[in-house]
Design a protein around this motif. Structure first.
Motif, PDB file in Angstrom:
ATOM      1  N   LEU A   1      31.186  33.114  45.748  1.00 59.73           N
ATOM      2  CA  LEU A   1      32.085  32.768  46.847  1.00 59.73           C
ATOM      3  C   LEU A   1      32.161  33.868  47.894  1.00 59.73           C
ATOM      4  O   LEU A   1      31.992  33.610  49.097  1.00 59.73           O
ATOM      5  CB  LEU A   1      33.484  32.473  46.304  1.00 59.73           C
ATOM      6  CG  LEU A   1      34.557  32.084  47.341  1.00 59.73           C
ATOM      7  CD1 LEU A   1      34.135  30.804  48.080  1.00 59.73           C
ATOM      8  CD2 LEU A   1      35.912  31.889  46.670  1.00 59.73           C
ATOM      9  N   THR A   2      32.398  35.105  47.463  1.00 65.09           N
ATOM     10  CA  THR A   2      32.629  36.202  48.411  1.00 65.09           C
ATOM     11  C   THR A   2      31.341  36.872  48.892  1.00 65.09           C
ATOM     12  O   THR A   2      31.344  37.537  49.923  1.00 65.09           O
ATOM     13  CB  THR A   2      33.520  37.284  47.769  1.00 65.09           C
ATOM     14  OG1 THR A   2      32.829  37.853  46.639  1.00 65.09           O
ATOM     15  CG2 THR A   2      34.836  36.681  47.289  1.00 65.09           C
ATOM     16  N   GLY A   3      30.254  36.730  48.121  1.00 66.51           N
ATOM     17  CA  GLY A   3      29.014  37.400  48.476  1.00 66.51           C
ATOM     18  C   GLY A   3      28.986  38.865  48.083  1.00 66.51           C
ATOM     19  O   GLY A   3      27.993  39.570  48.335  1.00 66.51           O
ATOM     20  N   GLU A   4      30.069  39.358  47.472  1.00 71.44           N
ATOM     21  CA  GLU A   4      30.102  40.743  47.027  1.00 71.44           C
ATOM     22  C   GLU A   4      29.176  40.941  45.824  1.00 71.44           C
ATOM     23  O   GLU A   4      28.947  40.009  45.051  1.00 71.44           O
ATOM     24  CB  GLU A   4      31.532  41.144  46.644  1.00 71.44           C
ATOM     25  CG  GLU A   4      32.493  41.125  47.821  1.00 71.44           C
ATOM     26  CD  GLU A   4      33.912  41.418  47.394  1.00 71.44           C
ATOM     27  OE1 GLU A   4      34.656  42.017  48.194  1.00 71.44           O
ATOM     28  OE2 GLU A   4      34.284  41.041  46.259  1.00 71.44           O
ATOM     29  N   ALA A   5      28.663  42.149  45.684  1.00 72.13           N
ATOM     30  CA  ALA A   5      27.792  42.457  44.557  1.00 72.13           C
ATOM     31  C   ALA A   5      28.644  42.857  43.358  1.00 72.13           C
ATOM     32  O   ALA A   5      29.579  43.659  43.486  1.00 72.13           O
ATOM     33  CB  ALA A   5      26.833  43.584  44.910  1.00 72.13           C
TER      34      ALA A   5
ATOM     35  N   THR B   1      32.515  46.276  41.619  1.00 70.48           N
ATOM     36  CA  THR B   1      32.386  45.309  42.709  1.00 70.48           C
ATOM     37  C   THR B   1      32.134  46.047  44.009  1.00 70.48           C
ATOM     38  O   THR B   1      32.901  46.955  44.379  1.00 70.48           O
ATOM     39  CB  THR B   1      33.654  44.448  42.841  1.00 70.48           C
ATOM     40  OG1 THR B   1      33.898  43.790  41.598  1.00 70.48           O
ATOM     41  CG2 THR B   1      33.483  43.400  43.926  1.00 70.48           C
ATOM     42  N   CYS B   2      31.050  45.677  44.705  1.00 69.58           N
ATOM     43  CA  CYS B   2      30.640  46.366  45.933  1.00 69.58           C
ATOM     44  C   CYS B   2      30.730  45.418  47.121  1.00 69.58           C
ATOM     45  O   CYS B   2      30.358  44.238  47.024  1.00 69.58           O
ATOM     46  CB  CYS B   2      29.211  46.885  45.804  1.00 69.58           C
ATOM     47  SG  CYS B   2      28.942  47.946  44.364  1.00 69.58           S
TER      48      CYS B   2
END
Length: 326
Positions: free
Chosen positions: A200-204, A224-225
């Motif tokens: 959903l957020t595209g965060e790594a 979380t990056c």
């Protein structure tokens, strides 16, 4: 070099030109080779330097004070924390767990390309109601805090290569110290076992995991990056959790027993990244299989319950109809 030749050297030469150049595992091996070298290799300043260079977080005043209370100080913390845990099978004659410690101390370091980019020491109170009665969750960063890194956040077209680069070059160490037990353990695989984009957020999301109980619980650290495409990558979450094979998060009260048992009885074994990934994937596959079996069992029980209810209803209906007719 022959052992006799080394013993003939002056101690100052050995200290200044040989021992100070060794890393922890090599220094420990040298200490086991002779009584003369053991006396030289167990000097406090050598292990203090090694620990500080390996884990910068251990130079924090709180961590340094705790280490000073350990039997062999920095040598003890090194032997407990390097390398990661390798859980041993439980035995029936295992002694009862010690009294829970009032707190746990986390010393966390993040590295990029082998160089430290973030270090922090965190205290967790373990006798509060919120800890004992809720799932184990230790978050190192504050809610709105972010940590800058030298890495650039990937553009979408470079996603696969970028995630692979992050997984291979972003390393993490999480040393958990029990002040009452005077033991420690590294709860990170050092190298990541998984890296993916959040759907959903595209965060790594980068995961580091070790087993803390043979055939049982596993500790996982999630990093979380976030960041803008092509801009500086920032770390916004570093959290530790514990799960069992059913995918349930272990409660704080139970996690203390598991962690103390792991600190005392688990082996410390160097595991390469391939083996660590295989263990993590096997754990995840087992969770999925057990969940599917549980769902299947629950569906079977629901079907049986519906059949029994229908049978009772039909029997009761027939009985009432017969009673009315009579």
């Amino acid at each position: 070099m022959d052992i006799d030749m080394i013993t003939n050297l002056h101690s100052d030469i050995i200290n200044s030109h040989i021992l100070t150049r060794l890393d922890g595992p090599t220094l420990a091996s040298a200490a086991a080779s002779s009584s003369h070298l053991r006396r030289l290799c167990t000097q406090h300043h050598l292990w203090t330097t090694i620990c500080a260079s390996t884990w910068p977080s251990l130079t924090h005043p709180l961590a340094a004070h705790l280490i000073s209370t350990l039997p062999n100080q920095h040598r003890s913390i090194f032997s407990d924390s390097f390398p990661s845990l390798h859980p041993s099978a439980l035995h029936n004659n295992q002694k009862p767990p010690p009294s829970p410690s009032p707190e746990l101390i986390s010393a966390v370091d993040i590295y990029y390309n082998g160089k430290p980019v973030f270090s922090r020491v965190h205290r967790t109170e373990t006798q509060k109601g919120w800890f004992l009665c809720s799932p184990l969750w230790i978050d190192i960063l504050e809610p709105n805090e972010t940590v800058p890194t030298p890495l650039k956040f990937a553009k979408s077209e470079d996603d696969d290569d970028w995630l692979r680069h992050v997984q291979e070059n972003l390393e993490l160490s999480w040393i958990l110290i029990d002040p009452s037990l005077k033991r420690a353990a590294n709860l990170s695989s050092r190298r990541a076992v998984s890296a993916r984009r959040h759907w959903l957020t595209g965060e790594a999301e980068v995961v580091y995991a070790v087993g803390v109980e043979e055939g049982g619980a596993q500790c996982a650290v999630k990093v979380t990056c976030c960041g803008k495409s092509g801009g500086e990558m920032q770390v916004r979450e570093v959290s530790l959790t514990m799960e069992d094979l059913d995918g349930r998060h272990v409660m704080g009260r139970d996690s203390m027993v598991i962690l103390q048992r792991a600190m005392e009885s688990s082996k410390r074994k160097k595991v390469d990244v391939v083996e660590a990934k295989e263990r993590y994937e096997k754990f995840c596959d087992t969770k999925i299989e057990r969940r599917e079996m549980r769902i299947k069992r629950e569906k079977t029980m629901d079907t049986v319950a519906m059949f029994v209810a229908f049978t009772v209803f039909v029997t009761l209906f027939c009985f009432l109809r017969f009673y009315v007719c009579v």
